[in-house]
Design an enzyme around this catalytic site. Structure first.
Site: not given
Length: 528
Positions: A485-487, A482
Site C-alpha cells: 500500500n505505501y511502497l 507497507s
C-alpha cells in the site's frame, strides 16, 4: 441438531443452534474469554432463542460448548485427511465457480473480480478491545444487495424466489455490488481484482502524486517551519501537526464516528494524555513521548527528539489543559486537508506516508545492499529495508501463535545442517590427505567432489541462518501492509533487476498480478 450443556444436554432450535456454533468454533480463542465479547454474544444469542430456550438459558457461564467444539475439530481434521481425489474435486468446483462468477466485462475488457463471495454470518471480532466484539454478524440476503452494472449488461440473477435490493447503473463508481453490514452500519463492496487495469491505473496515480510531493517537499517543510513562529495559535498547531505527519508518518485522525469503535486517534485528534514532554532524556534534548491507540487499535508508542521550536510550541499547547482535552484544539482533519490541498493539488496525509515510505525504502536499499552478497542475503537486506518502513508506519502484528514452534523446527534444521557440514569437511580433509599420498587423478576428482559438497552445504546452512534471522527480526512487524500500500513497486522491481534477484522472491503471484504495470515499466536505474 447439536446440543449445548446447560446443566444437562439441551437441544436447540435451528437459529439458536447456528449462533451457538459460531461461539463453539472460537472456544480455543482468547476472544471468548473477554467479558465484552461474552456479554455481546449472549445478548445477541438470546435474540435468536425461543421463549422456552430463553427461560432455561439465562447464564452463559453455565453453558458448555465443548461437545460442539470437538465436532468442529473433527470436521477440520477430516478435511486435512481427505484423499488427493477429494481435494481435486473441490479444486475443480472452485474453479467452476470462479469461471462463472469471478469475471466481468468492463470497457470491453474481461476483468477479474476481487472477492465475489460474501462473508458468511458469524461473530464480530474487531480490533483491540472493540466495544462491539462478540455481536452477531447477520447473514446477507439478496434483498440486502445492490447490483451495479451497465443498462445493457447481463447481470447475475438472484436465487429463485428472491430479488435484489436494487439494480443500478452508476458508471462513476468502480464497485459491482454493495450491501450494509449490521454491526457498524458500514457499506461493503465487491470490487475488481487488484490486477485489473482500473486498479493498476489508480495505483500508478497514487505513486505519481507522491513523486510530485518529492519535488515540492522542501518548500512545504520550510513553510511549516516558518509557521511555528506564527502569531496565530491555529497556524502554529497546524504546522506542528504537519511536522508530525511528515516526520512520524502519523495518520490525520478524526476518521470515525463518535462511539462507533474503540478509542483510536490520529494526529489531529491527539489528546493531552497521549504525549509527555521531556526537556532531556537519555542524553537527548527535547524528547516527546507518544502513547496512543492508532488505526485498528494498534498501539503507537514512540520516544522521539524534536526541534526546539516544536517542543516549545507543544508546551504552549498543553498549558491550562486537562488530560482529556485536545492537544490541537484549533485544528481538525478538514482544516488540515484544506491546507494540504493549498500546498499541492491532491496532497493528503496519506500522500506524505506514501512519499516517506517509498523514499525510506529507496535510501535503505542503497545503504544495505552489498553487491557481493548471495541472493538470500540480498533478500534479507530487502526485508530489513522494508522493516524500516513498517516501523515508520507503525505496522505491527502479534507474533504468530506458531512462531516458537516454527523457530524450533528451523533451529533443528540448522543444527542438522551444521552436523552435515562438519562431516563433509572431515571427508574433504581425508580426501585431500589421500590425494597428497597417491597424487593420482581419481583422488584429485574425489577432492573436487568433496569440496563442492562442502560448498553446497555451506550455502544451504547460510540460507537457513538468514531465514532464522529474518523471521526473528520480523516476528512483530507486518511487512505486507507497507509493501502493498505505501511502497512504489517500481523501486522494488528496479532493485531486483539491478541485483539479479528473482522478482518472485519479493512479490508472490497475487502481488505480481497487482503490480504488473510496475514490473513492465521499471528499469534498473529507476529513482522514486
Amino acid at each position: 441438531m447439536m446440543s449445548v450443556f446447560v446443566g444437562n444436554p439441551m437441544k436447540l432450535s435451528a437459529p439458536a443452534e447456528e449462533v451457538a456454533t459460531f461461539f463453539a468454533k472460537m472456544l480455543d480463542h482468547e476472544y471468548t474469554t473477554k467479558d465484552i465479547f461474552r456479554k455481546n454474544f449472549f445478548k445477541d444469542w438470546r435474540k435468536e432463542m425461543t421463549s422456552e430456550e430463553k427461560s432455561k438459558i439465562t447464564d452463559l457461564n453455565k453453558c458448555n460448548f465443548s461437545e460442539m467444539n470437538e465436532y468442529f475439530k473433527d470436521q477440520s481434521e477430516a478435511r486435512k485427511q481427505m484423499s488427493k481425489e477429494e481435494k481435486q474435486k473441490i479444486k475443480e468446483e472452485n474453479e467452476r465457480l470462479l469461471q462463472e462468477y469471478g469475471f466481468c466485462i468492463m470497457d470491453n475488457h474481461k476483468e477479474r473480480i476481487g472477492n465475489f463471495r460474501i462473508e458468511p454470518p458469524g461473530l464480530f471480532r474487531g480490533r483491540g478491545d472493540h466495544p462491539k466484539m462478540g455481536m452477531l454478524k447477520r447473514r446477507i440476503r439478496p434483498e440486502d444487495i445492490i447490483i451495479n452494472c451497465s443498462k445493457d449488461s447481463k447481470h447475475p440473477k438472484p436465487p429463485p424466489g428472491t430479488k435484489w435490493k436494487e439494480v443500478r447503473h452508476d458508471n462513476k463508481v468502480t464497485w459491482l455490488a454493495s450491501w450494509t453490514e449490521n454491526i457498524q452500519g458500514s457499506i461493503k463492496y465487491i470490487m475488481l481484482n487488484p490486477s485489473s487495469r482500473i486498479k493498476g491505473e489508480k495505483d500508478w496515480q497514487k505513486y505519481e502524486t507522491a513523486r510530485r510531493l518529492k519535488k515540492c517537499v522542501d518548500r512545504i517543510r520550510n513553510q511549516y517551519r516558518d509557521d511555528w513562529k506564527s502569531k496565530e495559535m491555529r497556524i502554529r498547531q497546524r504546522a506542528v501537526a504537519l511536522y508530525f505527519i511528515d516526520k512520524l508518518a502519523l495518520r490525520a485522525g478524526n476518521e470515525k464516528e463518535e462511539g462507533e469503535t474503540a478509542d483510536t486517534v490520529g494526529c489531529c485528534s491527539l489528546r493531552v494524555e497521549h504525549i509527555k514532554l521531556y526537556p532531556k532524556m537519555d542524553d537527548q534534548e527535547y524528547v516527546v513521548e507518544f502513547d496512543f491507540l492508532g488505526k485498528d487499535s494498534i498501539r503507537y508508542y514512540n520516544k522521539i527528539p524534536v526541534e526546539k521550536r516544536v517542543f516549545k510550541n507543544l508546551q504552549l499547547f498543553l498549558e491550562n489543559k486537562q488530560p482529556e482535552d485536545d492537544l490541537f484544539d484549533r485544528l481538525n482533519t478538514s482544516i488540515l486537508n484544506k491546507h494540504l490541498q493549498e500546498l499541492m493539488d491532491g496532497l493528503t496525509a496519506k500522500v506524505f506516508r506514501t512519499y516517506n515510505a517509498s523514499i525510506t525504502l529507496q535510501q535503505q536499499l542503497k545503504e544495505l545492499t552489498c553487491p557481493d552478497d548471495s541472493i538470500p542475503a540480498k533478500i534479507l537486506s530487502y526485508n530489513r529495508a522494508n522493516r524500516a518502513v513498517a516501523i515508520l508506519c507503525n505496522h505491527q502484528r502479534a507474533p504468530p501463535k506458531t512462531f516458537e514452534k516454527s523457530m524450533q523446527n528451523l533451529q533443528t534444521k540448522i543444527d542438522e545442517k551444521q552436523n552435515q557440514l562438519s562431516a563433509a569437511r572431515k571427508q574433504l580433509k581425508a580426501a585431500k590427505a589421500d590425494h597428497k599420498a597417491s597424487r593420482d587423478d581419481k583422488s584429485k576428482k574425489a577432492v573436487e567432489v568433496k569440496r563442492k559438497a562442502v560448498q553446497r552445504i555451506e550455502e544451504q546452512l547460510m540460507k537457513l541462518q538468514v531465514q532464522a534471522t529474518d523471521r526473528e527480526e520480523n516476528k512483530q512487524i507486518a511487512l505486507g501492509t507497507s509493501k502493498l500500500n505505501y511502497l512504489d513497486p517500481r523501486i522494488s522491481v528496479a532493485w531486483c533487476k539491478k541485483w539479479d534477484v528473482p522478482i518472485e522472491k519479493i512479490y508472490n503471484k497475487t502481488q505480481r498480478e497487482k503490480f504488473a504495470w510496475a514490473i513492465d515499466m521499471a528499469e534498473k536505474d529507476y529513482e522514486f
